[in-house]
Design a protein around this motif. Structure first.
Motif, PDB file in Angstrom:
ATOM      1  N   THR A  95       0.841  -1.207   0.000  1.00 52.04           N
ATOM      2  CA  THR A  95       0.000   0.000   0.000  1.00 52.04           C
ATOM      3  C   THR A  95       0.872   1.252   0.000  1.00 52.04           C
ATOM      4  OG1 THR A  95      -1.532  -1.270   1.364  1.00 52.04           O
ATOM      5  CG2 THR A  95      -2.019   1.052   1.117  1.00 52.04           C
TER       6      THR A  95
ATOM      7  N   ALA B 159     -17.161  -0.360   3.643  1.00 52.52           N
ATOM      8  CA  ALA B 159     -16.035   0.564   3.715  1.00 52.52           C
ATOM      9  C   ALA B 159     -16.182   1.671   2.695  1.00 52.52           C
ATOM     10  CB  ALA B 159     -14.735  -0.187   3.487  1.00 52.52           C
ATOM     11  N   LYS B 163     -11.447  -2.356  -1.602  1.00 57.89           N
ATOM     12  CA  LYS B 163     -10.410  -3.251  -1.099  1.00 57.89           C
ATOM     13  C   LYS B 163      -9.311  -3.405  -2.163  1.00 57.89           C
ATOM     14  CE  LYS B 163     -10.011  -7.103   1.892  1.00 57.89           C
ATOM     15  NZ  LYS B 163      -9.611  -6.288   3.016  1.00 57.89           N
ATOM     16  N   ILE B 164      -9.747  -3.691  -3.359  1.00 61.68           N
ATOM     17  CA  ILE B 164      -8.789  -3.806  -4.463  1.00 61.68           C
ATOM     18  C   ILE B 164      -9.379  -2.977  -5.604  1.00 61.68           C
ATOM     19  CG2 ILE B 164      -7.483  -5.424  -5.910  1.00 61.68           C
ATOM     20  CD1 ILE B 164      -8.950  -7.664  -4.165  1.00 61.68           C
ATOM     21  N   SER B 165      -8.568  -2.176  -6.223  1.00 64.42           N
ATOM     22  CA  SER B 165      -9.090  -1.455  -7.392  1.00 64.42           C
ATOM     23  C   SER B 165      -8.106  -1.620  -8.545  1.00 64.42           C
ATOM     24  CB  SER B 165      -9.299   0.015  -7.055  1.00 64.42           C
ATOM     25  OG  SER B 165      -8.109   0.555  -6.577  1.00 64.42           O
ATOM     26  N   VAL B 195     -14.351   2.031   8.070  1.00 65.38           N
ATOM     27  CA  VAL B 195     -14.601   0.614   7.809  1.00 65.38           C
ATOM     28  C   VAL B 195     -15.449   0.062   8.957  1.00 65.38           C
ATOM     29  CG1 VAL B 195     -13.549  -1.625   7.335  1.00 65.38           C
ATOM     30  CG2 VAL B 195     -12.335   0.447   6.702  1.00 65.38           C
ATOM     31  N   THR B 262      -6.033   2.636   5.927  1.00 64.61           N
ATOM     32  CA  THR B 262      -6.023   2.151   4.544  1.00 64.61           C
ATOM     33  C   THR B 262      -5.216   0.855   4.454  1.00 64.61           C
ATOM     34  OG1 THR B 262      -6.029   4.456   3.882  1.00 64.61           O
ATOM     35  CG2 THR B 262      -5.572   2.872   2.151  1.00 64.61           C
ATOM     36  N   TYR B 265      -7.070  -2.129   6.119  1.00 70.08           N
ATOM     37  CA  TYR B 265      -8.215  -2.619   5.351  1.00 70.08           C
ATOM     38  C   TYR B 265      -7.769  -3.312   4.054  1.00 70.08           C
ATOM     39  CZ  TYR B 265     -12.505  -2.780   2.681  1.00 70.08           C
ATOM     40  OH  TYR B 265     -13.554  -3.221   1.922  1.00 70.08           O
ATOM     41  N   LYS B 266      -6.823  -2.690   3.357  1.00 67.62           N
ATOM     42  CA  LYS B 266      -6.391  -3.254   2.072  1.00 67.62           C
ATOM     43  C   LYS B 266      -5.561  -4.527   2.232  1.00 67.62           C
ATOM     44  CE  LYS B 266      -6.988   0.554  -0.970  1.00 67.62           C
ATOM     45  NZ  LYS B 266      -6.765   0.934  -2.336  1.00 67.62           N
ATOM     46  N   SER B 267      -4.873  -4.643   3.352  1.00 66.93           N
ATOM     47  CA  SER B 267      -3.990  -5.802   3.520  1.00 66.93           C
ATOM     48  C   SER B 267      -4.693  -7.031   4.075  1.00 66.93           C
ATOM     49  CB  SER B 267      -2.834  -5.447   4.437  1.00 66.93           C
ATOM     50  OG  SER B 267      -2.177  -4.326   3.946  1.00 66.93           O
ATOM     51  N   LEU B 270     -10.176 -11.191   2.290  1.00 69.47           N
ATOM     52  CA  LEU B 270     -11.616 -10.925   2.186  1.00 69.47           C
ATOM     53  C   LEU B 270     -12.378 -11.394   3.426  1.00 69.47           C
ATOM     54  CD1 LEU B 270     -12.197 -11.784  -1.572  1.00 69.47           C
ATOM     55  CD2 LEU B 270     -12.257  -9.517  -0.522  1.00 69.47           C
TER      56      LEU B 270
END
Lengths: 231, 278
Positions: A95, B159, B163-165, B195, B262, B265-267, B270
């Protein structure tokens, strides 16, 4: 005196209607803000609680439980210790595009910027190729200096070039990977870059790119079998 | 006279209504239902088989903490409680360390949110502020220990950030088109983060950012908060019609820097797991 009383009555009669209005508002508030009221009610409940976890248990029984619990804890701690890496390892943050190199004790010995996958979906006819850095735990499988890069099909598709045969010399590129490369499986690598100015940005096709100096330190610290944690 | 009668009728009706609402939506769920359902604890020996071979615990191998002389029962009760908490935490860590997924450890004692993989802390962030429901803080310790005995598994998440874009790109037909498509990469702007994670066993975890959101972010954040408020209201109204409300949903809200929120949440995968330390 009577006149004064009569005058104050209408005022009183209006004032008294505040009670039903208040009751109505309170009911509505209870429905609208149920969680807030419930949370406050737990404070009241707590005042009447006081049940002890070990009520009715003899001191000997509690001491036995303490001993048993202590044994279980030490056993689990041993198991967890066994899971720790036995070699220095690298942690990559996709990230923020940063890495940290750690020794066996988990202490950070070097941190810096890197470049990871650009999260791009390349659509070429029916083919869909995703450029992203996989997350999870990986192992350094192979280390090589001045490793040539064998370009996969997507490298040609992305450049609008015709795809050469599998063994074509056109696929070999001697400059892209930099001085050192470490394979981590499924075609992904930790390697150098020609585009040092893009370090810290997500620009790669999935590999992890490091700056020259960082790469040298990482290459010399990690060995075959070292763990790579990507998140 | 008429006014007086009307006043008393309306007041009595509203009082009855208030009592009904209070009992149905607040008193019954709080006083009769357990908000912290007990976790089904996995067989520890099964986990041990997965981890190593020399699994037999030597009964004589007492730890220093366990062999200390315990002066009075109150002390030993507190000690046992501490040990049980530690045992739960370590057992949860061991269970998750045998898997290949990233998980979140919420250490509310030291105010830390830690992202871990295989027992290795990958990312650690300081919790600036944490709000814990009274239903967790003030509930009896017995239930709390049972509730936290196993990692929490995510059931649902909302959120403000994806999550993934992925950026979609059509492959160029030739080198000319490919050259035109080349753009200088830029640092992506971080979106405002809120979130809301709903875990099994009734737990709701809210991760919010410390920074003031911009206008767009504020709208997204309030949309999510409004949605959850609406859900609560509809649950209360349903409870009034059925005279039965589900147990209280305890929540934990943590405030952390936007960048950390961020990353967390992103790491996380699912269906992430959560370990609570409190």
């Amino acid at each position: 005196m009577e006149i004064e009383e009569k005058k104050s009555r209408p005022f009183l009669s209006i004032l008294i209607w505040i009670i039903p209005v208040f009751l109505f508002c309170l009911s509505v508030m209870m429905i609208l803000y149920t969680p807030v009221f419930q949370d406050s009610a737990f404070k009241v409940k707590f005042l009447f609680a006081g049940k002890s976890l070990f009520e009715g248990k003899s001191p000997e029984a509690i001491e036995n439980m303490v001993l048993r619990s202590g044994r279980t804890i030490s056993s689990i701690e041993t198991k967890l210790e066994k899971l720790k890496p036995v070699k220095p390892y690298i942690v990559v943050n996709t990230t923020e595009n940063r890495f940290s190199l750690r020794n066996v004790d988990g202490d950070t010995v070097r941190t810096g910027v890197c470049s990871t996958g650009k999260n791009e979906l390349l659509i070429a006819g029916n083919k869909r190729i995703i450029f992203k850095t996989p997350k999870g735990i990986f192992t350094v499988r192979n280390k090589q200096q001045n490793r040539p890069w064998v370009k996969p099909d997507w490298a040609f598709i992305e450049d609008g070039l015709p795809i050469p045969s599998a063994r074509s010399a056109e696929r070999i590129d001697y400059s892209t990977l930099g001085d050192y490369a470490m394979e981590i499986g499924n075609g992904y690598m930790i390697h150098g870059t020609l585009y040092q100015r893009f370090l810290g940005l997500p620009v790669t096709h999935g590999c992890v790119r490091l700056g020259d100096k960082d790469l040298e330190v990482v290459y010399n610290t990690l060995s075959k079998g070292s763990k790579v944690y990507i998140y | 006279m008429k006014n007086k009668i009307a006043f008393w009728i309306i007041t009595l009706l509203l009082t009855a209504c208030l009592i009904f609402v209070a009992i149905t939506t607040i008193i019954r769920p709080v006083f009769t239902k357990n908000p912290l359902p007990k976790a089904t604890v996995r067989n520890y020996s099964e986990e041990k088989k997965k981890v190593g071979k020399d699994e037999i615990i030597n009964p004589g191998e007492d730890t220093a903490t366990a062999t200390e002389t315990i002066s009075n029962s109150k002390d030993s009760q507190n000690k046992l409680l501490e040990l049980k908490r530690k045992e739960n935490l370590l057992r949860s860590r061991l269970i998750l360390a045998t898997e290949d997924s990233t998980y979140l450890v919420l250490d509310l004692i030291n105010n830390l949110a830690i992202l871990e993989l295989k027992g290795i802390p990958l990312h650690e962030c300081h919790i600036i502020h944490a709000t814990i429901s009274n239903s967790i803080k003030l509930y009896n310790k017995d239930a709390l220990l049972g509730w936290m005995a196993e990692p929490f598994v995510l059931r649902n998440v909302e959120a403000t950030i994806p999550k993934i874009s992925y950026v979609e790109k059509i492959a160029p037909k030739d080198t000319l088109e490919a050259n035109k498509m080349v753009t200088e990469p830029k640092e992506a702007k971080l979106g405002d983060v809120l979130v809301v994670m709903e875990f099994e066993r009734n737990l709701r975890l809210i991760i919010s950012q410390n920074e003031q959101p911009d206008a767009d972010g504020l709208k997204l954040i309030s949309d999510i908060r409004r949605k959850y408020n609406k859900n609560e209201i509809s649950r209360s109204i349903q409870a009034l019609t059925k005279f039965n409300r589900e147990p209280v949903k305890p929540h934990i809200e943590i405030v952390i820097p936007k960048s950390d929120a961020t990353i967390l949440y992103k790491s996380l995968p699912l269906s992430p797991r959560l370990i609570l330390k409190m």
